[in-house]
Design a protein around this motif. Sequence first.
Motif, short mmCIF file in Angstrom:
data_model
loop_
_atom_site.label_atom_id
_atom_site.label_comp_id
_atom_site.label_asym_id
_atom_site.label_seq_id
_atom_site.Cartn_x
_atom_site.Cartn_y
_atom_site.Cartn_z
N ILE A 24 0.85 -1.19 0.00
CA ILE A 24 0.00 0.00 0.00
C ILE A 24 0.89 1.24 0.00
O ILE A 24 1.73 1.42 0.87
N ASP A 25 0.71 2.03 -1.03
CA ASP A 25 1.45 3.28 -1.21
C ASP A 25 0.51 4.23 -1.95
O ASP A 25 0.65 4.46 -3.15
N TYR A 26 -0.51 4.72 -1.23
CA TYR A 26 -1.60 5.48 -1.86
C TYR A 26 -1.09 6.61 -2.74
O TYR A 26 -0.09 7.27 -2.45
N LEU A 27 -1.80 6.79 -3.85
CA LEU A 27 -1.52 7.90 -4.73
C LEU A 27 -2.82 8.37 -5.38
O LEU A 27 -3.79 7.61 -5.46
N PRO B 159 0.83 2.27 -7.45
CA PRO B 159 0.94 2.52 -8.88
C PRO B 159 0.48 1.34 -9.75
O PRO B 159 -0.08 1.53 -10.82
N CYS B 160 0.72 0.13 -9.28
CA CYS B 160 0.30 -1.06 -10.04
C CYS B 160 -1.21 -1.06 -10.23
O CYS B 160 -1.71 -1.35 -11.32
N GLU B 161 -1.95 -0.75 -9.17
CA GLU B 161 -3.42 -0.73 -9.26
C GLU B 161 -3.88 0.35 -10.25
O GLU B 161 -4.81 0.13 -11.03
N MET B 162 -3.22 1.49 -10.25
CA MET B 162 -3.58 2.56 -11.19
C MET B 162 -3.28 2.11 -12.63
O MET B 162 -4.10 2.32 -13.53
N ASP B 163 -2.14 1.47 -12.85
CA ASP B 163 -1.78 1.01 -14.19
C ASP B 163 -2.75 -0.05 -14.69
O ASP B 163 -3.11 -0.08 -15.86
#
Length: 82
Positions: A30-33, A51-55
């Motif tokens: 977890i590294d919210y952005l 970032p992986c979830e956003m990608d």
Amino acid sequence: MKLIILAVLLAMLGISMSQVCNYDCTQSGIDYLCGKTVRNGREIRCTYKNPCEMDQHACQKREEWKKDTTGRCTRDSDECRR
């Protein structure tokens, strides 16, 4: 007959394209952005766990998402996760 073959080929292409978006983000932590994109001329901001979830979301939606800020968005847009 040619239309049927074309439809089958396009369906197969769609299936193979969707498989490309199966990212494994379980190890990303977890590294919210706050990510942003422009959809129909409107700027949209959504919070992602990493970032992986956003990608992965960008791939599935066939949109270009960029990191806006570190941490959660001040307010997620109504369109998030659609």
